[in-house]
Design a protein around this motif. Structure first.
Motif, PDB file in Angstrom:
ATOM      1  N   MET A 146       0.830  -1.197   0.000  1.00 50.61           N
ATOM      2  CA  MET A 146       0.000   0.000   0.000  1.00 50.61           C
ATOM      3  C   MET A 146       0.871   1.256   0.000  1.00 50.61           C
ATOM      4  O   MET A 146       0.433   2.325  -0.427  1.00 50.61           O
ATOM      5  N   ALA A 147       2.123   1.144   0.480  1.00 52.43           N
ATOM      6  CA  ALA A 147       3.102   2.226   0.455  1.00 52.43           C
ATOM      7  C   ALA A 147       4.423   1.657  -0.045  1.00 52.43           C
ATOM      8  O   ALA A 147       4.604   0.439  -0.145  1.00 52.43           O
ATOM      9  N   ASP A 148       5.360   2.571  -0.367  1.00 52.23           N
ATOM     10  CA  ASP A 148       6.629   2.144  -0.957  1.00 52.23           C
ATOM     11  C   ASP A 148       7.785   2.101   0.036  1.00 52.23           C
ATOM     12  O   ASP A 148       8.694   1.279  -0.098  1.00 52.23           O
ATOM     13  N   GLU A 149       7.779   2.989   1.020  1.00 51.65           N
ATOM     14  CA  GLU A 149       8.864   2.967   2.001  1.00 51.65           C
ATOM     15  C   GLU A 149       8.465   3.753   3.240  1.00 51.65           C
ATOM     16  O   GLU A 149       7.541   4.580   3.198  1.00 51.65           O
ATOM     17  N   LEU A 150       9.158   3.463   4.351  1.00 54.53           N
ATOM     18  CA  LEU A 150       8.968   4.206   5.594  1.00 54.53           C
ATOM     19  C   LEU A 150       9.932   5.386   5.606  1.00 54.53           C
ATOM     20  O   LEU A 150      11.029   5.311   5.062  1.00 54.53           O
ATOM     21  N   GLY A 151       9.531   6.478   6.222  1.00 55.48           N
ATOM     22  CA  GLY A 151      10.411   7.638   6.283  1.00 55.48           C
ATOM     23  C   GLY A 151       9.740   8.783   7.005  1.00 55.48           C
ATOM     24  O   GLY A 151       8.614   8.674   7.502  1.00 55.48           O
ATOM     25  N   SER A 152      10.461   9.891   7.060  1.00 48.57           N
ATOM     26  CA  SER A 152       9.952  11.106   7.673  1.00 48.57           C
ATOM     27  C   SER A 152       9.870  12.196   6.619  1.00 48.57           C
ATOM     28  O   SER A 152      10.442  12.070   5.525  1.00 48.57           O
ATOM     29  N   PHE A 153       9.169  13.273   6.945  1.00 52.52           N
ATOM     30  CA  PHE A 153       9.080  14.390   6.006  1.00 52.52           C
ATOM     31  C   PHE A 153      10.473  14.939   5.707  1.00 52.52           C
ATOM     32  O   PHE A 153      10.804  15.234   4.558  1.00 52.52           O
ATOM     33  N   GLU A 154      11.304  15.043   6.758  1.00 52.15           N
ATOM     34  CA  GLU A 154      12.643  15.592   6.554  1.00 52.15           C
ATOM     35  C   GLU A 154      13.477  14.717   5.624  1.00 52.15           C
ATOM     36  O   GLU A 154      14.233  15.228   4.790  1.00 52.15           O
ATOM     37  N   SER A 155      13.351  13.384   5.731  1.00 52.66           N
ATOM     38  CA  SER A 155      14.136  12.500   4.868  1.00 52.66           C
ATOM     39  C   SER A 155      13.683  12.601   3.417  1.00 52.66           C
ATOM     40  O   SER A 155      14.504  12.566   2.495  1.00 52.66           O
ATOM     41  N   VAL A 156      12.362  12.737   3.202  1.00 52.20           N
ATOM     42  CA  VAL A 156      11.863  12.904   1.831  1.00 52.20           C
ATOM     43  C   VAL A 156      12.378  14.208   1.242  1.00 52.20           C
ATOM     44  O   VAL A 156      12.870  14.255   0.111  1.00 52.20           O
ATOM     45  N   LEU A 157      12.277  15.292   2.027  1.00 48.41           N
ATOM     46  CA  LEU A 157      12.740  16.599   1.553  1.00 48.41           C
ATOM     47  C   LEU A 157      14.238  16.572   1.284  1.00 48.41           C
ATOM     48  O   LEU A 157      14.717  17.106   0.278  1.00 48.41           O
TER      49      LEU A 157
END
Length: 446
Positions: free
Chosen positions: A240-251
Motif C-alpha cells: 500500500m506504500a513504498d517505504e517508511l520515512g519522515s518528512f525531513e528524509s523525503v525533503l
C-alpha cells in the motif's frame, strides 16, 4: 449544526471524522506565487492535503478548513509548470472526503509523472479519498506511526419519521419514471439501489489505485484492509506504500537530487555523483544506511578474522548500536508522548517499532477520552436564556433591512439562538452569506 454528511451524497472518508469534528514545512518557507497553499523549500514545492476533502471552496470549507479540489488542482498545476520547482511533495494529513471528484484530480497527478518527481508523504493520516489522490504519485512514503488506506465509499440517507419541532413534516414526491432518484433505505429494493451506486464508485476507486500502483484489483480487494486503515509498516508489507520515512528524509532526498541536477546542467562532463566533500560518513549513514551497515559488518568480521578486535572496539560497537536505537526512537517521536519516549530510550530492550505501536494506541485512547470530555462539557454548559416572547400577531417585515429581519428571527426562535451558541453576530454573518448566494441549503427530509 447540520451533519456534514448532508453536504455531499457519497463520501470516501474515515467514519470517526464525523464524530470528532500543516504540515512539517517551515513557517518561514515562502508561498509560491499565484498559489494558495504551496510553500517552497530548497527548490521543492510542498502542497498540503489536509482536513476533509471537498469539491470546491465554499463558505463551510473556508470556515471549517480542509482541502478543496479546485484549489488543489490549481496549486498543483502552477507548481508543475514552474521551471524553478524541481520536485513536488504532496503532504497528506486527511481522513478523506467526498468520493465524486478525486478521480479527476488523481488522474491529473498520475499524468504528470515523469515531468518532475512527485512524492506523497503521509505523516499522520491518509485515508479513503486522500489515499485515492496519494496513490497517483510516483511514490508513497509513510511514517511508521501513520495510518493510511480505508478504501471504500459510504453514504447516509436521512429519513424523517416524526414531525419536526414546528409540527410540520416534509414529503418528497418523485416522478413515476424516476423511482431510483430517491431510493427508500427502509426497503430491500432501496438498499439494493443505494448499494449499486456505492459499489460502482468503489470499483472506480479500486480500479484507479490498481492502475496507479500497478497492482491487481484482486490484491487490493483482499490485502488492502477491506475498508480498514493500516499502520505504516503494515501498509508497506502489503504494497500500500513504498517505504517508511519522515518528512525531513523525503525533503532531503529531493534536495540532494536537485543539487545533482543543477551540477549536470552547469557542466555536462560531470556525473550525477555528489562532489567528494559531500560524501562523508554522516552522508552515507543518512542516505544509504544499508551500505553503512554492510561496511561496519565487513570491518567487524575482518577484525574478528585477524584477531585484532579489542575490548575497546567491542565497547564502541555496542555504543553505536545503542545510539542507533535511540536515534530511531527520537525519529518517530510525536508531541504529547515525551514520557513514553524517555522511558523507551532508558530501556535498552525497547525498539522503535514497539514505541510506534504504543503511541498509536495512546492516540486512540486520547481521542476517545477527548470526545467524552467534550460531551460532558457540553452537558454542563449553562442554558441559553430565552428572549422575551414576541407578540403573537407581529410578523417579520420581508422588506426590512437584513439586520432587522435577522434580529427579529433571532428573538423569535430559541432553537436558532441555541444553534449559534447565543452569538447573534455569527448568525448575521451567516444570513449575509446566504443572501449573497454563498450558502445553499438543500432539504434532506423525506
Amino acid at each position: 449544526m447540520r451533519s456534514l454528511l448532508s453536504l455531499g451524497k457519497y463520501w470516501a472518508i474515515e467514519p470517526d471524522t464525523f464524530n470528532n469534528l500543516e504540515a512539517l514545512v517551515s513557517k518561514d518557507a515562502p508561498v509560491l506565487e499565484n498559489t494558495r497553499t504551496v510553500r517552497i523549500q530548497n527548490g521543492v514545492a510542498v502542497i498540503p492535503v489536509s482536513g476533509v476533502i471537498t469539491g470546491r471552496m465554499d463558505f463551510l470549507t473556508y470556515v471549517l478548513g480542509g482541502t478543496a479540489l479546485d484549489i488543489l488542482a490549481k496549486d498543483f498545476r502552477t507548481a508543475l509548470e514552474n521551471s524553478n520547482i524541481r520536485a513536488i511533495i504532496l503532504d497528506f494529513d486527511s481522513p478523506g472526503g467526498i468520493a465524486v471528484g478525486p478521480a479527476e484530480m488523481a488522474d491529473m497527478i498520475f499524468n504528470a509523472r515523469g515531468s518532475k518527481p512527485i512524492i506523497s508523504y503521509v505523516g499522520r493520516n491518509c485515508c479513503s479519498a486522500a489515499y485515492w489522490l496519494a496513490s497517483a504519485a510516483d511514490k508513497i512514503v509513510v511514517h511508521p506511526a501513520a495510518l493510511l488506506g480505508s478504501i471504500g465509499v459510504v453514504t447516509a440517507v436521512p429519513i424523517q419519521e416524526q414531525p419536526d419541532e414546528s409540527g410540520t413534516k416534509c414529503y418528497e414526491i418523485v416522478s413515476s419514471n424516476a423511482k431510483a432518484k430517491r431510493p427508500d433505505p427502509r426497503t430491500e429494493d432501496g438498499i439494493k439501489t443505494i448499494k449499486a451506486e456505492l459499489d460502482a464508485l468503489e470499483a472506480q476507486f479500486i480500479g484507479s489505485v490498481a492502475k496507479f500502483r500497478n497492482i491487481s484489483e484482486e490484491k487490493i480487494r483482499n490485502d488492502f484492509g477491506k475498508g480498514a486503515a493500516m499502520i505504516g509498516h503494515e501498509a508497506l508489507q502489503c504494497s500500500m506504500a513504498d517505504e517508511l520515512g519522515s518528512f525531513e528524509s523525503v525533503l532531503a532526498s529531493l534536495t540532494v537530487t536537485s543539487k545533482n541536477e543543477r551540477n549536470i546542467t552547469m557542466d555536462k562532463t560531470k556525473t550525477d555523483t555528489p562532489a567528494a566533500p559531500e560524501i562523508t560518513a554522516s552522508y552515507i549513514q543518512s542516505q544509504y544506511p544499508e551500505v553503512a551497515k554492510a561496511i561496519a559488518d565487513e570491518a567487524y568480521n575482518k577484525g574478528m578474522a585477524d584477531g585484532n578486535k579489542t575490548a575497546e572496539e567491542s565497547y564502541n560497537k555496542g555504543v553505536l548500536a545503542e545510539r542507533e536505537r535511540i536515534l530511531a526512537i527520537e525519529k518517530i517521536a510525536m508531541p504529547g508522548h515525551e514520557d513514553l519516549i524517555e522511558k523507551a530510550k532508558a530501556d535498552g530492550s525497547v525498539t522503535a517499532e514497539t514505541v510506534a505501536m504504543q503511541m498509536v494506541m495512546a492516540e486512540k485512547k486520547r481521542g476517545i477520552s477527548h470526545l467524552a470530555n467534550l460531551q460532558t462539557a457540553e452537558k454542563e454548559l449553562p442554558p441559553i436564556p430565552e428572549a422575551p416572547a414576541p407578540t403573537a400577531s407581529k410578523q417579520i417585515d420581508s422588506e426590512a433591512p437584513l439586520e432587522d429581519r435577522a434580529k427579529a428571527e433571532w428573538n423569535k426562535s430559541a432553537d436558532l439562538r441555541r444553534e449559534f451558541a447565543n452569538e447573534f453576530e455569527d448568525y448575521l454573518a451567516y444570513k449575509q452569506a446566504e443572501e449573497n448566494g454563498s450558502v445553499k441549503i438543500y432539504s434532506t427530509r423525506k
